[in-house]
Design a protein around this motif. Structure first.
Motif, mmCIF file in Angstrom:
data_model
loop_
_atom_site.group_PDB
_atom_site.id
_atom_site.type_symbol
_atom_site.label_atom_id
_atom_site.label_comp_id
_atom_site.label_asym_id
_atom_site.label_seq_id
_atom_site.Cartn_x
_atom_site.Cartn_y
_atom_site.Cartn_z
ATOM 1 N N THR A 46 0.850 -1.187 0.000
ATOM 2 C CA THR A 46 0.000 0.000 0.000
ATOM 3 C C THR A 46 0.891 1.245 0.000
ATOM 4 O O THR A 46 2.057 1.179 0.402
ATOM 5 C CB THR A 46 -0.912 0.010 1.238
ATOM 6 N N GLN A 59 -6.775 2.802 9.217
ATOM 7 C CA GLN A 59 -7.779 3.289 8.273
ATOM 8 C C GLN A 59 -7.160 3.565 6.906
ATOM 9 O O GLN A 59 -7.723 3.205 5.864
ATOM 10 C CB GLN A 59 -8.426 4.573 8.815
ATOM 11 N N LEU A 60 -5.980 4.177 6.899
ATOM 12 C CA LEU A 60 -5.345 4.562 5.639
ATOM 13 C C LEU A 60 -4.907 3.339 4.826
ATOM 14 O O LEU A 60 -5.083 3.300 3.602
ATOM 15 C CB LEU A 60 -4.145 5.463 5.909
ATOM 16 N N ASP A 63 -7.725 1.227 2.763
ATOM 17 C CA ASP A 63 -8.535 1.859 1.728
ATOM 18 C C ASP A 63 -8.720 0.867 0.575
ATOM 19 O O ASP A 63 -7.740 0.400 -0.023
ATOM 20 C CB ASP A 63 -7.835 3.132 1.232
ATOM 21 N N SER A 64 -9.947 0.526 0.262
ATOM 22 C CA SER A 64 -10.211 -0.500 -0.753
ATOM 23 C C SER A 64 -9.663 -0.120 -2.126
ATOM 24 O O SER A 64 -9.314 -0.991 -2.921
ATOM 25 C CB SER A 64 -11.711 -0.791 -0.840
ATOM 26 N N ARG A 65 -9.532 1.173 -2.397
ATOM 27 C CA ARG A 65 -8.957 1.594 -3.682
ATOM 28 C C ARG A 65 -7.490 1.196 -3.772
ATOM 29 O O ARG A 65 -7.015 0.769 -4.834
ATOM 30 C CB ARG A 65 -9.107 3.102 -3.854
ATOM 31 N N HIS A 66 -6.760 1.339 -2.668
ATOM 32 C CA HIS A 66 -5.348 0.939 -2.653
ATOM 33 C C HIS A 66 -5.208 -0.569 -2.799
ATOM 34 O O HIS A 66 -4.300 -1.066 -3.476
ATOM 35 C CB HIS A 66 -4.674 1.402 -1.362
#
Length: 246
Positions: A46, A59-60, A63-66
């Motif tokens: 990530t 949390q960071l 991230d499902s986009r990552h």
């Protein structure tokens, strides 16, 4: 030089696991100790986040986009399963969000997907465990989120300890980890879960299980078990419970 080329067969047919790791993972070598010879691990990370290990970091890095982007980075080597190798990132938002992460990985093109906390849930169910002790390297707030995740699974945390580290988790000595695991144990606990894929545990599992008389579940162990289970391959490494599940 005189030799028969027909003697050279191979290489051994390779079977791949894609591994999505947080940017700060430092235990790649431990991961390889869990898998048989024919399995290769293909890592993606990530993006770097300039924050300490904390609720914010969890949390960071979840991230499902990552995770989708990292999945696409490993698809070209045709992994049979893709693992999100992060305990806190997969428990911090609860059980439903953990399931959404495996969906995001599959939606990005993976044939199958697991997460570390999802693997924990599978093992707790397989072994019919309802009371555990917990050790984490995190602060109290993030450790509390693990308790919440376990409660959603119907599992009670009967005792817990945390190291309160904001970084450098992979540098913690085996002695310190063993002492804290022993201190975190409780007579009512059916097993001990040691959280974080960046906390070294491999060589501690067998002696601690013998000393405590109960399963010691660790993050990398669980994740690799869940991947290999989907590949119908046996896991390599310590853990008496591994012989007790399908």
């Amino acid at each position: 030089m005189d030799f028969d080329l027909l003697e050279f067969e191979g290489p051994l047919a390779q079977r791949g696991i894609g591994v999505i790791a947080p940017f700060d993972l430092a235990l790649e070598r431990e991961l390889w100790r869990w898998v048989p010879m024919e399995v290769s691990l293909h890592l993606a990370r990530t993006p770097y986040e300039p924050v300490p290990v904390s609720m914010e970091m969890a949390q960071l890095v979840s991230d499902s986009r990552h995770l989708a982007a990292a999945t696409r980075d490993v698809l070209h080597v045709e992994p049979e399963v893709v693992a999100y190798l992060c305990t806190s990132g997969s428990f911090v938002n609860g059980v439903d969000y953990e399931r959404s992460l495996t969906k995001a990985i599959c939606d990005a093109g993976a044939t199958d997907a697991v997460t570390t906390s999802g693997a924990l849930a599978e093992v707790l169910h397989q072994l019919d465990l309802h009371r555990v002790s917990v050790l984490t390297p995190y602060d109290g707030d993030l450790t509390g989120k693990l308790h919440d995740f376990l409660a959603e699974l119907g599992v009670r945390t009967v005792s817990s300890d945390h190291l309160g580290l904001g970084g450098g988790i992979w540098k913690v000595s085996y002695r310190t980890i063993a002492e804290r695991i022993l201190a975190a144990d409780h007579a009512d606990a059916e097993a001990i879960f040691v959280s974080c894929t960046n906390l070294p545990t491999y060589d501690l599992i067998e002696p601690l299980e013998s000393a405590l008389g109960k399963p010691v579940l660790t993050a990398n162990q669980l994740t690799m078990w869940a991947c290999l289970r989907r590949m119908n391959l046996p896991i390599v490494g310590p853990g008496k419970w591994l012989r007790e599940v399908d």
